[in-house]
Scaffold this motif. Structure first.
Motif, PDB file in Angstrom:
ATOM      1  N   PRO A  71       0.833  -1.188   0.000  1.00 14.19           N
ATOM      2  CA  PRO A  71       0.000   0.000   0.000  1.00 14.19           C
ATOM      3  C   PRO A  71       0.875   1.249   0.000  1.00 14.19           C
ATOM      4  O   PRO A  71       1.880   1.302   0.711  1.00 14.19           O
ATOM      5  CB  PRO A  71      -0.791  -0.091   1.312  1.00 14.19           C
ATOM      6  CG  PRO A  71      -0.639  -1.484   1.797  1.00 14.19           C
ATOM      7  CD  PRO A  71       0.590  -2.040   1.177  1.00 14.19           C
ATOM      8  N   ALA A  72       0.516   2.209  -0.817  1.00 11.84           N
ATOM      9  CA  ALA A  72       1.178   3.512  -0.861  1.00 11.84           C
ATOM     10  C   ALA A  72       2.587   3.482  -1.438  1.00 11.84           C
ATOM     11  O   ALA A  72       3.307   4.462  -1.369  1.00 11.84           O
ATOM     12  CB  ALA A  72       1.198   4.174   0.513  1.00 11.84           C
ATOM     13  N   GLN A 123       4.800   6.775  -2.477  1.00  9.16           N
ATOM     14  CA  GLN A 123       6.169   6.964  -1.989  1.00  9.16           C
ATOM     15  C   GLN A 123       7.118   7.274  -3.150  1.00  9.16           C
ATOM     16  O   GLN A 123       7.924   8.203  -3.088  1.00  9.16           O
ATOM     17  CB  GLN A 123       6.643   5.712  -1.241  1.00  9.16           C
ATOM     18  CG  GLN A 123       8.019   5.900  -0.593  1.00  9.16           C
ATOM     19  CD  GLN A 123       8.535   4.643   0.080  1.00  9.16           C
ATOM     20  OE1 GLN A 123       7.850   3.633   0.170  1.00  9.16           O
ATOM     21  NE2 GLN A 123       9.765   4.707   0.561  1.00  9.16           N
ATOM     22  N   ILE A 165       6.611  10.806  -4.492  1.00  8.65           N
ATOM     23  CA  ILE A 165       7.210  11.851  -3.658  1.00  8.65           C
ATOM     24  C   ILE A 165       8.736  11.844  -3.790  1.00  8.65           C
ATOM     25  O   ILE A 165       9.372  12.878  -3.946  1.00  8.65           O
ATOM     26  CB  ILE A 165       6.793  11.659  -2.183  1.00  8.65           C
ATOM     27  CG1 ILE A 165       5.274  11.825  -2.063  1.00  8.65           C
ATOM     28  CG2 ILE A 165       7.513  12.651  -1.289  1.00  8.65           C
ATOM     29  CD1 ILE A 165       4.691  11.330  -0.758  1.00  8.65           C
ATOM     30  N   PHE A 223       7.943  11.014   8.178  1.00 11.06           N
ATOM     31  CA  PHE A 223       9.129  11.250   7.351  1.00 11.06           C
ATOM     32  C   PHE A 223       9.093  10.466   6.039  1.00 11.06           C
ATOM     33  O   PHE A 223       9.208  11.039   4.959  1.00 11.06           O
ATOM     34  CB  PHE A 223      10.397  10.906   8.135  1.00 11.06           C
ATOM     35  CG  PHE A 223      11.652  11.053   7.328  1.00 11.06           C
ATOM     36  CD1 PHE A 223      12.201  12.308   7.098  1.00 11.06           C
ATOM     37  CD2 PHE A 223      12.273   9.943   6.764  1.00 11.06           C
ATOM     38  CE1 PHE A 223      13.345  12.447   6.331  1.00 11.06           C
ATOM     39  CE2 PHE A 223      13.420  10.087   5.997  1.00 11.06           C
ATOM     40  CZ  PHE A 223      13.949  11.337   5.782  1.00 11.06           C
ATOM     41  N   ARG A 224       8.933   9.154   6.147  1.00 14.93           N
ATOM     42  CA  ARG A 224       8.993   8.341   4.933  1.00 14.93           C
ATOM     43  C   ARG A 224       7.803   8.662   4.041  1.00 14.93           C
ATOM     44  O   ARG A 224       6.662   8.640   4.482  1.00 14.93           O
ATOM     45  CB  ARG A 224       8.999   6.848   5.252  1.00 14.93           C
ATOM     46  CG  ARG A 224       9.041   5.976   3.982  1.00 14.93           C
ATOM     47  CD  ARG A 224       9.351   4.516   4.275  1.00 14.93           C
ATOM     48  NE  ARG A 224       8.360   3.891   5.128  1.00 14.93           N
ATOM     49  CZ  ARG A 224       7.291   3.228   4.677  1.00 14.93           C
ATOM     50  NH1 ARG A 224       7.076   3.114   3.390  1.00 14.93           N
ATOM     51  NH2 ARG A 224       6.440   2.692   5.519  1.00 14.93           N
ATOM     52  N   ALA A 225       8.103   8.947   2.799  1.00 14.43           N
ATOM     53  CA  ALA A 225       7.058   9.248   1.851  1.00 14.43           C
ATOM     54  C   ALA A 225       6.122   8.061   1.765  1.00 14.43           C
ATOM     55  O   ALA A 225       6.553   6.920   1.646  1.00 14.43           O
ATOM     56  CB  ALA A 225       7.681   9.540   0.486  1.00 14.43           C
ATOM     57  N   GLY A 226       4.841   8.305   1.866  1.00 16.78           N
ATOM     58  CA  GLY A 226       3.861   7.241   1.693  1.00 16.78           C
ATOM     59  C   GLY A 226       3.563   6.432   2.945  1.00 16.78           C
ATOM     60  O   GLY A 226       2.668   5.590   2.936  1.00 16.78           O
ATOM     61  N   GLU A 264      -0.042   7.092   4.285  1.00 11.15           N
ATOM     62  CA  GLU A 264      -1.037   6.446   3.433  1.00 11.15           C
ATOM     63  C   GLU A 264      -1.040   4.935   3.662  1.00 11.15           C
ATOM     64  O   GLU A 264      -2.086   4.298   3.717  1.00 11.15           O
ATOM     65  CB  GLU A 264      -0.748   6.712   1.943  1.00 11.15           C
ATOM     66  CG  GLU A 264      -1.034   8.119   1.475  1.00 11.15           C
ATOM     67  CD  GLU A 264       0.151   9.046   1.698  1.00 11.15           C
ATOM     68  OE1 GLU A 264       1.016   8.732   2.534  1.00 11.15           O
ATOM     69  OE2 GLU A 264       0.191  10.102   1.027  1.00 11.15           O
ATOM     70  N   GLN A 265       0.158   4.378   3.776  1.00 12.94           N
ATOM     71  CA  GLN A 265       0.266   2.929   3.967  1.00 12.94           C
ATOM     72  C   GLN A 265      -0.465   2.500   5.237  1.00 12.94           C
ATOM     73  O   GLN A 265      -1.240   1.546   5.230  1.00 12.94           O
ATOM     74  CB  GLN A 265       1.747   2.532   4.051  1.00 12.94           C
ATOM     75  CG  GLN A 265       1.959   1.020   4.064  1.00 12.94           C
ATOM     76  CD  GLN A 265       3.432   0.644   4.227  1.00 12.94           C
ATOM     77  OE1 GLN A 265       4.314   1.494   4.166  1.00 12.94           O
ATOM     78  NE2 GLN A 265       3.682  -0.635   4.433  1.00 12.94           N
ATOM     79  N   TYR A 308      -4.295   2.686   4.754  1.00 13.79           N
ATOM     80  CA  TYR A 308      -4.830   1.493   4.093  1.00 13.79           C
ATOM     81  C   TYR A 308      -4.982   0.350   5.084  1.00 13.79           C
ATOM     82  O   TYR A 308      -5.985  -0.336   5.139  1.00 13.79           O
ATOM     83  CB  TYR A 308      -3.890   1.013   2.971  1.00 13.79           C
ATOM     84  CG  TYR A 308      -3.904   1.849   1.727  1.00 13.79           C
ATOM     85  CD1 TYR A 308      -5.069   2.023   0.984  1.00 13.79           C
ATOM     86  CD2 TYR A 308      -2.725   2.426   1.262  1.00 13.79           C
ATOM     87  CE1 TYR A 308      -5.062   2.783  -0.181  1.00 13.79           C
ATOM     88  CE2 TYR A 308      -2.708   3.189   0.099  1.00 13.79           C
ATOM     89  CZ  TYR A 308      -3.888   3.368  -0.624  1.00 13.79           C
ATOM     90  OH  TYR A 308      -3.864   4.106  -1.755  1.00 13.79           O
ATOM     91  N   GLY A 314      11.259   4.531  10.603  1.00 10.51           N
ATOM     92  CA  GLY A 314      12.445   3.700  10.749  1.00 10.51           C
ATOM     93  C   GLY A 314      13.666   4.584  10.959  1.00 10.51           C
ATOM     94  O   GLY A 314      13.758   5.670  10.386  1.00 10.51           O
TER      95      GLY A 314
END
Lengths: 442, 281
Positions: A141-142, A146, A149, B119-122, B125-126, B129, B172
């Protein structure tokens, strides 16, 4: 990264370095400790065994060198074997000159593929190409967000296709899109997968069958343990891998996996991930890495340079009894100057015998940089009369004050130097059968 | 298999044990300790070709050497429970957060998932979900916002919604980055200050492929933040995760959960007997 391993090996090697002769027991002990250090660095068990037996064979084959002590020989051999395994040259990305280059990034979950993809795009952009990122991870997911970005940070476009679209469709569309938009390097970010997941392994095979892939790079995590080898080997056998990108080397991982994968697959490590920022991807230099593992690359070069200097007659042969007994501050000065031409003072410290390097280091602590230290020693000796250099015993209180004044140092510093010199002279007198300054400077 | 071609030769036999243990990532030091114990045993006393016999012996030694640590990760429905999930990059923290929410939900404990990985992109969102998949609520947060204030909001929100459990997913970070460890310490301070009555569990996520660096990870996280328990992820691969045994032995941190797949149900409680059994397979 490999510092811990380096430190460890250095400790081990320092032990043998100080010995003039190594017994069979010493060799055994050294090998045992090298083995432990490698295992602690997560080098694969089989690779370690191989390494040790190679080293053992070399140690038994090699006749005693004239200028190097057995201790130095073990250092040299360890380095030789390490370099042999890691490869000699830096391996670069092979670009397809006739059309777009397709780079496939594969690896386990969490190895850092997506981050690496963007970092790689930036590097490739710097080389003058126009890269684009292809989002082929439809599982996590996502993952696409990621990549989008990260792509923005790297200044590279991301081609994503639909979330529910099969990966192969996206990849085909990406080829077309790249042609239309004149992108010449496509970095395909695939989903993380296990090397034993046959379904997902098939997906990679399908990708490779569908379009020409010019580089398949396995992204792997430097924190990995023994399983790294099996994983890398499996991926290589099933899909074919052209090289590796080793990530998370900015921590304190000892990075032994670099040795394992290289020796097992024969494929090069091309890049290393060394930080959280987008610029933190570096080319992998095998020679540097092996020197780093040993932690004594400079020392090795120095050993060679000193050998050469000695052979050219520039360094005194201290095996001569007369020389040892008459060794005076003039000789000390000459040798010091010569050494200074050969290498950095720090590295020379490491080569000098314990007591002497200890006292020089002590002197060094009082100055900011090493050159200053050597300059001070030079200045002090330079402020002495010739007679004083030949017979330091005559240097009394008032001479010391004069020398200190003349050299712009303090009486304390003059005293320290004189003490060091007399300590050194004592060691020299104790040396019985040294051939040259080289084994002396161990 | 491993022992079938065994061996009257003690040396060869010990080497096989060594290989088995080293390959499990238990580490050279623990391996050396076990080998030492084997050294002191007169092998002639045993029927050398009996595979099960030696496996039992090895198992017994591992149990003696590494007593399982008491797992204290329990939910107290009478108060707010907070699980702070931390670890180095890519160990599967976010996936585990979703799994844990689902696990406790199925046990009747409703949770709020808080994305403190801004910080970590996405990452946000992860987790979003995953919260849907787990059927639990999710706290919205903006990318790049201060993780500690996200956690603060999470505590307020969990209280207002009367949640039993607050699961905090953090970014992380390699344990060698002091500033990032300080950021985590700040999160912990915010929790202690704003939810002093809550039951806090600081879970370190280590993945099974981790080698000897796992010990450094655990010891650094323990030192700078305190670690209540460990979750071992990615056991669905070929890696054995033996480093957690050495971590238990050296640092006395219990392992509470293991995770082993991509489905939200792919996790369970850690069982040392079973773990050692699999390790020696």
């Amino acid at each position: 990264m490999l510092d811990r391993l380096s430190e460890k090996l250095k400790q081990i090697l320092n032990k043998v370095r100080e010995k003039g002769k190594i017994s069979e027991n010493d060799l055994k002990q050294s090998l045992k400790e090298i083995k432990l250090a490698l295992l602690e660095a997560d080098v694969h068990y089989k690779v370690v065994k191989d390494f040790i037996s190679k080293l053992e064979k070399l140690a038994n084959q090699e006749s005693l060198s004239k200028t190097l002590t057995p201790g130095q020989q073990i250092i040299k051999m360890t380095h030789t074997v390490l370099t042999e395994i890691l490869g000699e040259k830096q391996s670069k990305i092979r670009f397809n000159e006739e059309g777009p280059t397709n780079i496939l990034l594969i690896g386990l979950q969490g190895s850092g593929k997506t981050t690496t993809a963007a970092k790689l795009a930036l590097q490739i952009k710097k080389m003058g190409y126009i890269p684009a990122l292809i989002a082929a991870d439809k599982i996590r997911p996502a993952a696409i967000e990621q990549l989008q970005i990260m792509g923005e940070k790297a200044g590279a476009d991301v081609f994503a296709g639909g979330v529910n679209q099969p990966v192969l469709n996206t990849i085909h569309e990406a080829q077309q899109w790249a042609k239309e938009h004149k992108r010449d390097v496509l970095i395909i970010d695939t989903a993380g997968r296990l090397h034993i997941d046959s379904e997902l392994i098939q997906e990679l095979k399908d990708i490779k069958n569908a379009i020409p892939i010019h580089e398949t790079l396995l992204v792997l995590d430097a924190l990995m343990g023994q399983d790294a080898l099996r994983m890398a080997d499996d991926f290589n056998k099933k899909i074919g891998v052209d090289g590796f990108i080793l990530t998370k080397l900015d921590g304190d991982a000892r990075g032994g996996v670099s040795l394992s994968i290289r020796s097992m697959t024969g494929k090069p490590i091309k890049f290393t991930g060394v930080g959280e920022k987008i610029i933190d991807l570096e080319p992998f230099y095998p020679d540097r890495m092996s020197s780093r593992i040993l932690g004594m690359g400079d020392t090795l070069t120095l050993i060679e340079k000193i050998e050469a200097s000695y052979e050219a007659g520039e360094l005194q042969d201290i095996s001569k009894k007369e020389f040892r007994e008459q060794f005076n501050l003039n000789d000390f000065y000459q040798q010091l100057k010569k050494i200074k031409e050969i290498g950095s003072l720090e590295s020379i410290f490491n080569l000098l015998p314990g007591q002497f390097s200890g006292s020089l280091k002590h002197l060094k602590q009082n100055t900011d940089n090493e050159e200053k230290t050597l300059n001070k020693v030079e200045a002090i000796i330079g402020s002495m009369t010739n007679k004083e250099r030949l017979e330091p015993g005559i240097i009394n209180g008032s001479r010391r004050r004069r020398i200190a004044k003349g050299s712009g140092t303090s009486v304390n510093e003059v005293n320290r130097l004189l003490n060091q010199f007399s300590a050194m002279k004592k060691i020299l007198k104790q040396q019985s059968s040294k051939k040259s300054l080289i084994p002396f400077m161990r | 298999m491993l022992f079938s071609d065994a061996i009257n030769d003690k040396g060869v036999f010990l080497e096989k044990i060594e290989e088995l243990l080293i390959l499990s990532d238990i580490g050279p030091n623990t391996t050396a300790e076990i080998l030492e114990r084997f050294q002191s045993i007169n092998l002639h006393l045993f029927r050398v070709n009996d595979f099960n016999h030696f496996k039992e012996l090895l198992k017994q030694m591992l149990h003696e050497l590494i007593p399982p640590q008491v797992d204290t990760s329990k939910i107290d429905p009478g108060m707010l429970n907070i699980v702070l999930i931390m670890g180095v990059n890519g160990t599967g923290k976010t996936s585990f957060a979703g799994k844990l929410a689902y696990y406790y939900k199925s046990k009747g404990y409703d949770s709020l998932l808080v994305p403190a990985d801004t910080f970590r992109a996405g990452a946000i969102e992860q987790l979003h979900y995953l919260s849907k998949e787990a059927g639990v609520e999710f706290l919205r947060a903006a990318p790049g916002s201060d993780p500690a204030s996200v956690v603060f909001d999470g505590i307020q929100s969990a209280r207002a919604k009367k949640k039993v459990l607050l699961i905090v997913d953090t970014a992380g970070r390699l344990h060698t980055y002091h500033n990032l460890m300080r950021e985590l310490a700040k999160i912990k301070r915010v929790i202690l200050k704003n939810a002093p009555d809550a039951l806090l569990c600081s879970t370190l996520v280590i993945d099974a492929t981790t080698g000897q660096n796992g010990l450094f990870q655990a010891s650094n996280f323990k030192e700078s933040l305190g670690v209540s328990d460990i979750t071992l992820t990615k056991l669905d691969g070929t890696a054995k995760g033996g480093i957690v045994l050495t971590i238990q032995k050296e640092l006395s941190i219990p392992v509470s959960f293991i995770a082993f797949g991509e489905k939200i149900t792919d996790m369970c409680r850690y069982n040392q007997d079973k773990f050692i059994e699999t390790l020696l397979d």
